[in-house]
Enzyme design. Structure first.
Site, PDB file in Angstrom:
ATOM      1  N   ASN A 123     -10.007   0.417  -0.530  1.00  0.00           N
ATOM      2  CA  ASN A 123      -8.661   0.477  -0.536  1.00  0.00           C
ATOM      3  C   ASN A 123      -7.946  -0.306  -1.602  1.00  0.00           C
ATOM      4  O   ASN A 123      -8.287  -1.492  -1.837  1.00  0.00           O
ATOM      5  CB  ASN A 123      -7.982  -0.237   0.848  1.00  0.00           C
ATOM      6  CG  ASN A 123      -6.693  -0.471   0.866  1.00  0.00           C
ATOM      7  OD1 ASN A 123      -5.925   0.124   0.232  1.00  0.00           O
ATOM      8  ND2 ASN A 123      -6.226  -0.759   2.134  1.00  0.00           N
ATOM      9  N   CYS A 168       0.905  -1.224  -0.132  1.00  0.00           N
ATOM     10  CA  CYS A 168      -0.029   0.036   0.056  1.00  0.00           C
ATOM     11  C   CYS A 168       0.658   1.241   0.047  1.00  0.00           C
ATOM     12  O   CYS A 168       0.538   2.506  -0.419  1.00  0.00           O
ATOM     13  CB  CYS A 168      -0.840  -0.024   1.070  1.00  0.00           C
ATOM     14  SG  CYS A 168      -2.096  -1.555   1.236  1.00  0.00           S
ATOM     15  N   HIS A 187      -3.073   7.517   2.145  1.00  0.00           N
ATOM     16  CA  HIS A 187      -3.625   6.221   1.533  1.00  0.00           C
ATOM     17  C   HIS A 187      -4.748   6.179   2.086  1.00  0.00           C
ATOM     18  O   HIS A 187      -5.150   6.261   3.309  1.00  0.00           O
ATOM     19  CB  HIS A 187      -2.634   5.347   2.003  1.00  0.00           C
ATOM     20  CG  HIS A 187      -2.946   3.708   1.811  1.00  0.00           C
ATOM     21  ND1 HIS A 187      -3.584   3.411   0.401  1.00  0.00           N
ATOM     22  CD2 HIS A 187      -3.178   2.569   2.696  1.00  0.00           C
ATOM     23  CE1 HIS A 187      -3.925   2.323   0.652  1.00  0.00           C
ATOM     24  NE2 HIS A 187      -3.695   1.597   2.051  1.00  0.00           N
TER      25      HIS A 187
HETATM   26  N1  ACO Z   1     -18.902  -8.035   8.405  1.00  0.00           N
HETATM   27  C1  ACO Z   1     -19.581  -8.219   9.641  1.00  0.00           C
HETATM   28  N2  ACO Z   1     -18.718  -8.661  10.704  1.00  0.00           N
HETATM   29  C2  ACO Z   1     -17.329  -8.707  10.442  1.00  0.00           C
HETATM   30  C3  ACO Z   1     -16.583  -8.570   9.382  1.00  0.00           C
HETATM   31  C4  ACO Z   1     -17.498  -8.233   8.210  1.00  0.00           C
HETATM   32  N3  ACO Z   1     -17.027  -7.925   6.940  1.00  0.00           N
HETATM   33  N4  ACO Z   1     -15.475  -8.560   9.475  1.00  0.00           N
HETATM   34  C5  ACO Z   1     -15.517  -8.942  10.905  1.00  0.00           C
HETATM   35  N5  ACO Z   1     -16.565  -8.993  11.475  1.00  0.00           N
HETATM   36  C6  ACO Z   1     -16.785  -9.391  12.992  1.00  0.00           C
HETATM   37  C7  ACO Z   1     -15.695 -10.036  13.450  1.00  0.00           C
HETATM   38  O1  ACO Z   1     -15.865 -11.529  13.321  1.00  0.00           O
HETATM   39  C8  ACO Z   1     -16.081  -9.771  14.813  1.00  0.00           C
HETATM   40  O2  ACO Z   1     -16.815 -10.236  15.330  1.00  0.00           O
HETATM   41  P1  ACO Z   1     -16.933 -10.930  16.841  1.00  0.00           P
HETATM   42  O3  ACO Z   1     -16.877  -9.877  17.803  1.00  0.00           O
HETATM   43  O4  ACO Z   1     -18.058 -11.604  17.174  1.00  0.00           O
HETATM   44  O5  ACO Z   1     -15.520 -11.830  16.967  1.00  0.00           O
HETATM   45  C9  ACO Z   1     -16.170  -8.204  14.989  1.00  0.00           C
HETATM   46  O6  ACO Z   1     -16.673  -8.167  13.546  1.00  0.00           O
HETATM   47  C10 ACO Z   1     -15.271  -7.298  15.084  1.00  0.00           C
HETATM   48  O7  ACO Z   1     -14.057  -7.702  14.364  1.00  0.00           O
HETATM   49  P2  ACO Z   1     -12.616  -6.787  14.494  1.00  0.00           P
HETATM   50  O8  ACO Z   1     -11.568  -7.538  13.418  1.00  0.00           O
HETATM   51  O9  ACO Z   1     -12.166  -6.720  15.971  1.00  0.00           O
HETATM   52  O10 ACO Z   1     -13.112  -5.298  14.034  1.00  0.00           O
HETATM   53  P3  ACO Z   1     -12.530  -4.190  13.995  1.00  0.00           P
HETATM   54  O11 ACO Z   1     -13.230  -3.326  14.722  1.00  0.00           O
HETATM   55  O12 ACO Z   1     -11.041  -4.440  14.276  1.00  0.00           O
HETATM   56  O13 ACO Z   1     -12.549  -3.660  12.557  1.00  0.00           O
HETATM   57  C11 ACO Z   1     -11.139  -3.695  10.652  1.00  0.00           C
HETATM   58  C12 ACO Z   1     -12.032  -4.442  11.509  1.00  0.00           C
HETATM   59  C13 ACO Z   1     -12.069  -2.847   9.790  1.00  0.00           C
HETATM   60  C14 ACO Z   1     -10.459  -4.566   9.579  1.00  0.00           C
HETATM   61  C15 ACO Z   1     -10.247  -2.817  11.201  1.00  0.00           C
HETATM   62  O14 ACO Z   1      -9.494  -3.546  12.311  1.00  0.00           O
HETATM   63  C16 ACO Z   1      -9.375  -2.245  10.358  1.00  0.00           C
HETATM   64  O15 ACO Z   1      -9.560  -1.291   9.528  1.00  0.00           O
HETATM   65  N6  ACO Z   1      -7.825  -2.483  10.401  1.00  0.00           N
HETATM   66  C17 ACO Z   1      -7.051  -1.810   9.495  1.00  0.00           C
HETATM   67  C18 ACO Z   1      -6.763  -2.644   8.272  1.00  0.00           C
HETATM   68  C19 ACO Z   1      -6.633  -1.977   7.140  1.00  0.00           C
HETATM   69  O16 ACO Z   1      -7.071  -1.034   6.815  1.00  0.00           O
HETATM   70  N7  ACO Z   1      -5.888  -2.737   6.190  1.00  0.00           N
HETATM   71  C20 ACO Z   1      -5.739  -2.265   4.933  1.00  0.00           C
HETATM   72  C21 ACO Z   1      -4.393  -2.885   4.601  1.00  0.00           C
HETATM   73  S1  ACO Z   1      -2.980  -2.012   5.218  1.00  0.00           S
HETATM   74  C22 ACO Z   1      -3.212  -0.516   4.810  1.00  0.00           C
HETATM   75  O17 ACO Z   1      -3.690  -0.334   4.020  1.00  0.00           O
HETATM   76  C23 ACO Z   1      -2.701   0.516   5.641  1.00  0.00           C
END
Ligand code: ACO
Length: 324
Positions: free
Chosen positions: A281, A114, A251
């Site tokens: 993204n 990224c 980004h």
């Molecule tokens: N739909 C519904 N529920 C979901 C989904 C989905 N698509 N994905 C995960 N869940 C559920 C999980 O199973 C979990 O359920 P549980 O509590 O029953 O176990 C719950 O939602 C919370 O999951 P988390 O992973 O803890 O959610 P979080 O609030 O951390 O959000 C996310 C997840 C959006 C991926 C976040 O962590 C994030 O944005 N991280 C950064 C990742 C990123 O941007 N990566 C891009 C690549 S790197 C870059 O470009 C910088």
């Protein structure tokens, strides 16, 4: 002092749009969850037979037209991508051919996930500053849809396909922050953080392409702190302040990461360019796509100070300050 001045921008998004609602019809997710956690409402997905080089070539043609240049005017093509058409040759050479270049210029790919566009821009800038080339085409292009596990709802909802391109041209400046062009770039990586974000395959390991694996929470935590720090580094190196920045073009990984970083830096929302809602993204393509949108809608104008930053798999992270 030689400077790399932006001469034109271009972008391309595949025709097919996949909404959150459509995804919710296929996997256990919802429009509400995706919007609340990431800010994404839709993503573009490349058609069968449409490759990263095709997206890149469309964007490059637009950037060349905006710059008033022909393909053979370009001395260097750098493509930032983690989704090359083939393991080799470099996608940049495929783009070179598709553009119709016949001038034996050089083309190669940069792989920093990224952060790829920031790394590619820094590379091109150094080639221009040292006088090795006078012009460069810097492209971020991805078909991330091809390396997603479409059954992993924690990752597949976050990404999309697209390409953005920038034409750079050598110009003369005074060596001050008033100069037009790339003023400063700052790149970092830490391979010890590999397990937070990687693709579980490759030619030398599994012999297969693999799919993206991510520890979302940990990536989130590193993203805000590392991107804020590398922006501060850029401001200190140029003697500029956050208030001097006209446009902050981060980004586009997650709206919450963008908001968190902008807040930490003291950049008001009205100066932040956001496309994550409609592009999702697009990895290395996200910054040039956002720059292209903001140039076309007349937000970014000549003379504006533009700040870019990114973090990606590796981990890699970086920033750049440009005077448009
Ligand atoms: N739909 C519904 N529920 C979901 C989904 C989905 N698509 N994905 C995960 N869940 C559920 C999980 O199973 C979990 O359920 P549980 O509590 O029953 O176990 C719950 O939602 C919370 O999951 P988390 O992973 O803890 O959610 P979080 O609030 O951390 O959000 C996310 C997840 C959006 C991926 C976040 O962590 C994030 O944005 N991280 C950064 C990742 C990123 O941007 N990566 C891009 C690549 S790197 C870059 O470009 C910088």
């Amino acid at each position: 002092m030689r400077r790399s001045v932006v001469a034109g921008m271009g972008r391309y998004l595949p025709e097919r749009i996949v909404t959150n609602a459509e995804l919710a019809g296929r996997i256990d997710t919802s429009d509400e969850w995706i919007r609340e956690r990431s800010g994404i409402t839709q993503r573009h997905i490349a058609a069968d037979g449409e490759f990263t080089s095709d997206l890149a070539t469309h964007a490059a043609r637009q950037a060349l037209a905006a710059a008033g240049m022909a393909p053979d005017d370009i001395g260097l093509i750098v493509v930032a991508t983690s989704t090359p058409d083939e393991t080799f040759p470099a996608t940049a050479t495929v783009v070179q051919s598709k553009l119709g270049c016949t001038n034996d210029s050089m083309g190669f790919d940069v792989q920093a996930v990224c952060s790829g566009f920031v790394f590619a821009l820094a590379t091109a800038d150094n080639f221009i500053k040292t006088g090795q080339v006078d012009t460069a085409l810097v492209i971020g292009a991805e078909t991330f849809s091809r390396i997603l596990d479409w059954n992993d709802r924690g990752t597949c909802v976050l990404f999309g396909d697209g390409a953005g391109a920038m034409v750079l041209k050598a110009g003369e400046g005074e060596g001050t922050s008033e100069d037009r062009g790339v003023l400063s770039t700052h790149l970092h990586s830490d391979g010890n953080l590999h397990d937070l974000l990687y693709v579980d395959g490759g030619p030398s390991s599994t012999g297969e392409v693999g799919v993206l694996r991510m520890e979302g929470r940990e990536v989130f935590r590193h993203a805000v702190s590392k991107m804020s720090a590398v922006v501060v580094e850029a401001l200190e190196a140029t003697g500029l302040k956050a208030e001097d920045v006209n446009w902050f073009v981060p980004h586009q990984a997650n709206k919450r990461i963008i908001d968190g970083t902008a807040r930490k830096l003291g950049v008001g929302a009205e100066r932040v360019v956001v496309t994550i809602d409609v592009h999702a993204n697009t990895s290395a393509a996200s910054i040039p796509l956002a720059l292209s949108v903001a140039v076309d809608d007349a937000r970014i104008k000549q003379g504006d100070l533009v700040l870019i930053e990114a973090m990606g798999g590796g981990l890699t992270w970086g920033s750049g300050i440009l005077r448009w």
